[in-house]
Scaffold this active site. Structure first.
Site, PDB file in Angstrom:
ATOM      1  N   HIS A  29       0.879  -1.230   0.082  1.00  0.00           N
ATOM      2  CA  HIS A  29       0.052  -0.050  -0.030  1.00  0.00           C
ATOM      3  C   HIS A  29       0.851   1.251   0.208  1.00  0.00           C
ATOM      4  CE1 HIS A  29      -3.662   2.277   1.501  1.00  0.00           C
ATOM      5  NE2 HIS A  29      -2.704   3.088   1.863  1.00  0.00           N
ATOM      6  N   GLU A  30       1.807   1.249   0.792  1.00  0.00           N
ATOM      7  CA  GLU A  30       2.829   2.460   0.995  1.00  0.00           C
ATOM      8  C   GLU A  30       3.520   2.572  -0.270  1.00  0.00           C
ATOM      9  OE1 GLU A  30       1.836   4.620   3.151  1.00  0.00           O
ATOM     10  OE2 GLU A  30       0.528   3.070   4.361  1.00  0.00           O
ATOM     11  N   HIS A  88       1.868   4.379  -2.852  1.00  0.00           N
ATOM     12  CA  HIS A  88       1.679   5.862  -3.059  1.00  0.00           C
ATOM     13  C   HIS A  88       3.268   6.598  -3.400  1.00  0.00           C
ATOM     14  CE1 HIS A  88      -1.643   6.592  -0.608  1.00  0.00           C
ATOM     15  NE2 HIS A  88      -1.398   5.790   0.472  1.00  0.00           N
TER      16      HIS A  88
HETATM   17 ZN   LIG Z   1      -2.845   5.304   1.956  1.00  0.00          ZN
END
Ligand SMILES: [Zn+2]
Length: 216
Positions: free
Chosen positions: A175-176, A179
């Site tokens: 998830h990170e 980003h």
């Molecule tokens: Zn996030």
């Protein structure tokens, strides 16, 4: 009677904090902010120990703790640099129902910073679970993620660091990492599963719900 959103927004405008503050922010930017869609830049090695980069890391840690999150990336505090932080404490895990924590494979992750991280998939098996994002506040959705990944990068001292993450920790890492490439979970989620996290509260309070963008 609940306080109306109109009143709260009016009140927020009176607050002394109103006005432009340059990033790194102490709040999390929200979906729609173009910085969440940029490919973040590599941090030059000779800049890691500068005050500028160290401040970004400190702010990232500050915001991560302030929001009680398990992961945070520099673009989320308005800085398009390839820096992420993650942690998952036993206290956070204990706040999830035991069965659910076990089902999701939650394990403790000490506070870890990765600068210029690279991701290698260790186990290509995809696992689907519900996840959220501080930049998409008030929503969650089912998102498939690889079961096991390895992150290799530099820590806040500029030393090479490599860790393998499984299950929930692997989900946080992916998830990170997304980003840093301008991707959000909404890009890969099961679209029919997108849910307002307080939809039940909306009914119970007859619609009198205000969504906060800072932690209570
Ligand atoms: Zn996030």
């Amino acid at each position: 009677m609940g306080v109306s959103r109109k009143f709260l927004n009016w009140y927020a405008k009176l607050a002394p904090a109103r006005g432009y503050v340059p990033p790194p922010y102490e709040h999390v930017v929200q979906i729609g902010d173009p910085r969440l869609r940029k490919i973040s830049e590599t941090v030059p090695l000779d800049k890691i120990k500068t005050k500028e980069i160290q401040t970004v890391i400190q702010k990232l840690e500050y915001v991560l703790y302030k929001y009680g999150s398990v992961g945070m990336s520099a673009p989320q505090i308005g800085v398009n640099l390839r820096i992420i932080a993650m942690r998952h404490t036993s206290k956070q895990i204990s706040q999830t129902a035991k069965e659910s924590a076990l089902h999701r494979g939650m394990t403790e992750v000490p506070f870890t910073v990765f600068i210029n991280p690279q991701l290698k998939v260790v186990d290509y098996k995809k696992v689907i679970h519900t996840e959220g994002c501080e930049s998409i506040r008030g929503f969650s959705a089912d998102v498939p993620r690889y079961k096991e990944v390895q992150l290799t990068g530099l820590n806040q001292q500029g030393e090479t660091t490599s860790r393998t993450f499984k299950d929930w920790a692997a989900r946080i890492a992916q998830h990170e990492m997304d980003h840093l490439d301008g991707k959000l979970y909404t890009d890969i989620m099961d679209r029919k599963s997108l849910s307002c996290t307080c939809w039940e509260e909306v009914n119970l309070s007859q619609g009198r719900v205000v969504l906060p963008f800072t932690p209570e």
